[in-house]
Enzyme design. Structure first.
Site, PDB file in Angstrom:
ATOM      1  N   LEU A 153      33.209  28.972  64.619  1.00  0.00           N
ATOM      2  CA  LEU A 153      33.881  29.365  63.377  1.00  0.00           C
ATOM      3  C   LEU A 153      33.158  28.846  62.132  1.00  0.00           C
ATOM      4  CD1 LEU A 153      36.390  30.761  62.130  1.00  0.00           C
ATOM      5  CD2 LEU A 153      37.511  28.525  62.167  1.00  0.00           C
ATOM      6  N   ASP A 154      32.807  29.759  61.218  1.00  0.00           N
ATOM      7  CA  ASP A 154      32.221  29.418  59.913  1.00  0.00           C
ATOM      8  C   ASP A 154      30.929  28.612  60.029  1.00  0.00           C
ATOM      9  OD1 ASP A 154      34.367  30.680  58.720  1.00  0.00           O
ATOM     10  OD2 ASP A 154      35.544  28.846  58.549  1.00  0.00           O
ATOM     11  N   ALA A 155      30.224  28.771  61.142  1.00  0.00           N
ATOM     12  CA  ALA A 155      29.029  27.959  61.376  1.00  0.00           C
ATOM     13  C   ALA A 155      27.764  28.798  61.515  1.00  0.00           C
ATOM     14  CB  ALA A 155      29.224  27.095  62.628  1.00  0.00           C
TER      15      ALA A 155
END
Lengths: 311, 311, 311, 311
Positions: free
Chosen positions: A255-257
């Site tokens: 996530l969001d990486a």
């Protein structure tokens, strides 16, 4: 070594000859070559000689080496096809055998005449969504938008206004796997080359990403890696930061990486509430997403590891 | 066409191999080639092949064409000299005959081992002056500073602190021509390659510019072309602008009208006075001047007409 | 309701009467009152009436309420002392009994004639350190700097140049408690009102903070809360962010988690290395730290919970 | 003087009580008072006491003095009407006689329950126009838009989409006076409180401005005072500036010389053409115009001479 490139102090400045606007070449008769390979001597010479030999006129060229003493080499070349002496398939086969294989390149040619096909996934917030549709209409984004997928009905009228098919695929905890399969099926059917999450409020599974098999661009409403996950404006308010931002990145399973394409921030003060941060942030989100989409569409983004080169 | 340059959605991001810091090549054994010529096919191929043939390893390359259908072509290439098979003079003679003449190039090679020699002219304001000295000390600017010239005594102690010869040449209406002649003489004697006006409060004559015969960089305390001439902060205050700025440019005979290298602004409000604008502006001035000087020192600035290409 | 505050379209703009520069009041005869209390009706009326009654002329006033329906109220008022009808002590006693107690205020008056005394703690990096010394010399920061403490000898010569006592207190794992005690003793002895960590590369213990008992301002080289802790430029490089930043905050026992006073960022690209990020970051660090110190010195920062109001 | 407003170093930061989001007061039951008058002692005390006496609860307050030793005083106060003990007319009459006349104030009260009515004038460019319509739809601008006037048919469909009357008034050299009279008539008929030129490509005459008699806000596509008049992007390209911008200002009879409300810029490089500058500039134009309109709508802009105070 002849005349200097420095200002000529003896002459007063005259109206610049650079002022004349470039004559336009047919924008549908160009192509972009992107390359990644281990750095070594002779790559630029080989590629530019190959293009010269086959009559391709280089319009723009950018290159980057992660490490001059033995890193990764990246190049992007825009060239005109008018004088090309080979058909597309033959040109690509020649490049593969003469250049790409000896240099162990990952590479790709995209033709301007075939604009990328962008799927949009969106929930209820309209700002990123409308901004993309408007930029397409204005001619700022050289794309086709064959479909929009939403988990809500809210934005159907806007999609209609722009004449783009609007599919509602409701997503619940129970039906998530089927819903994602349906989304992937719709995107494949529409021939989407990549997808943009224009504030799509669902986390995509690895199955979705692998099933779609093409790049997915997200806009996250914080300056990552700060405030990963839900409610970043609330988190920013609680931490008392003096700037808020937005980050556009390729989606990976974490996530969001994923690799960051574009980021920006604006200053804020103690006067803001979570609500006003959200309102102010919308302007940053749509600018950053538009910048990332434009870079992707123009083949300016090359990914390596979890990072990007953005030419 | 093999593997994609896109993010690989099936794999979760791993720690990037790009994270390894580049091994350093000897920074004193590199050179920078800058080129300007009429655009035509084959320039990049010819230059890169020439460098390859003679063992020069390209580290960075930038290019620009003012107009793809027949404009001016600019290139900057940084390369390593370790494998060079020619001595400097021979290398330059070969380049001139084999490449530069056929393509009608203006060109230049600068060797990192010979840092540029920068003269500073300054009056009483210390902020740009100290900033340059400090950046030189920190190793941010690869230069030598053989002399400082001022029309006032004020900054002598700072110059001493940095161990740089400080010459006071008073300038009055009466002695201006002689004073300028003395300044030019001092700079020539010190072997200055270029000069920086670090808030030097005298207008230079055409005689000075022609006499010195080398680039002179100025910092003007407004976002040109707004507020040309004296007292720009007062003028900005009177006009009620909501941002103030600074512009660094090459000096030509026309006041504040030379080719712009760098500009920046900061937001201001109705709360500021001319004095506080001046104070806030100092931070922009020194940043913008430092950026321009660094670009000039690294041969990133190419001038054409009254404009610049800044690679 | 008389004349409008809008532009008067019938008249062409005349040279603004606002253009006249304010006459200067004696800057040493002013004071700043800062207040925090539970919000309720009548605070502004009570405070402004009190100041009016006692002859204090309000120069600037700012206020903020965290929540209009029952939050915390903050105010900062700068006023002139020329007409004050009470001596300082009497004025403060009157304010305490008449205003502060009824409204349950935390409050403070600072007199411009008594500039704050700032201790600097620094290690080897000189950029934030020199920037503060220059700004003080230039009159940008209305402070006294009674001492500098370092764990290294490196910057002694610079301190000498500015005529400021320079104390070296080496810090090791073994002597940390004693070293901190010595630092606190030196700062108390010098009458320091607050301390600034100008890139001081040691983590301060709770004992230090309680022992000193006064505000400590730090500059952290990232846009917090991203990249807490050591090596933020390396971490930023590894994550591939497209902007880097700096954060100035009050120090608390939790690392890099204290109330944020100022933050800023600059854009970066794939071309940067950890080293060049560090170099570019220095410019942001010193700007952000200077902004925070100036705000603190001018009593513009009010802390509540873990956040700040910055007027 | 009791507890400090500084960070409390002995306690580790706890989750801020400031994190709780304000309870919302009825946004339709507030008002904004704006004041301009000669500066003198006692204004704040008098106004805040008056509001307190009549039960008005101050939500926000801002003030500014152009010159502490005898300049112009400006104030903006937002207050809640829940506890008001007077009807609107009576409240205003009381304020006029008790406060405004003694202090020689220009003043005004605007009630949130009566949103301002904004006329839009537009030609063919849609970006500023659509941006305003979206922001209104999203609730970012508390306004009504009773009419749109254009000299072209192009944007009728967009106006229809938002359900706003769209009037085409063609303008030629011959009919300019009549066309302007018709525009003024339409705006008066629609009860417009102010007008916005959202890239309206006609210069307004003094007759128009006097006839309409209310504020007119323009967006100019340069950082004024640079590049006044037509074709600023072309002029910016020719000058070779490194940033382009936009300025929103009140319209006066002198072209592009009215009081500036908001300005911003973005960096550009040598790679841009006049066309790409125009494309990039659109993003700045619409942001700056939206910011100016929002400030005007919320009564944050006070004009004096040819300048503005923007609270």
């Amino acid at each position: 070594m002849t005349a200097p490139l420095d200002p000529t102090p003896s002459s007063s400045p005259k109206s610049s000859s650079g002022a004349s606007e470039p004559a336009r070449l047919d924008p549908n008769n160009t192509a972009t070559l992107t390359i990644a390979c281990p750095d070594r001597k002779g790559i630029v010479a080989a590629v530019s000689q190959f293009l010269l030999n086959h009559g391709a006129n280089i319009l723009h060229s950018d290159q980057h080496t992660t490490d001059p003493s033995g890193g990764q080499f990246f190049m992007r070349m825009e060239f005109h096809l008018d004088g090309l002496d080979l058909a597309r398939g033959a040109f690509e086969r020649a490049f593969e055998s003469v250049i790409a294989q000896p240099f162990e390149m990952e590479w790709r040619v995209n033709y301007t005449a075939q604009p990328k096909r962008m799927a949009i996934l969106v929930s209820r917030y309209d700002h990123c969504f409308l901004d993309l549709l408007w930029r397409k209409r204005r001619g700022e984004l050289h794309i086709e938008i064959p479909l929009i997928i939403s988990n809500h009905e809210d934005l159907r009228r806007d999609a209609d206004m722009f004449g783009i098919p609007f599919h509602v695929v409701p997503v619940t905890k129970q039906n998530k796997a089927e819903a994602e399969a349906e989304q992937v099926r719709l995107m494949h059917e529409a021939g989407a080359d990549f997808a943009v999450l224009a504030r799509y409020m669902q986390i995509l599974s690895g199955e979705f990403l692998r099933g779609f098999g093409r790049p997915v661009i997200n806009i996250h409403h914080s300056f990552l890696p700060a405030f990963i996950g839900a409610n970043p404006y609330r988190a920013a308010f609680n931490r008392g930061v003096k700037l808020i931002g937005a980050t556009s990145h390729y989606v990976t399973e974490e996530l969001d990486a994923g690799p960051i394409i574009a980021q920006d921030v604006i200053p804020v003060t103690h006067r803001e509430t979570p609500d006003s941060l959200m309102r102010m942030g919308r302007d940053v989100e749509r600018q950053v997403l538009a910048r990332a989409v434009k870079a992707h569409v123009e083949d300016r983004v090359l990914v390596y590891g979890n990072k990007t080169v953005v030419f």
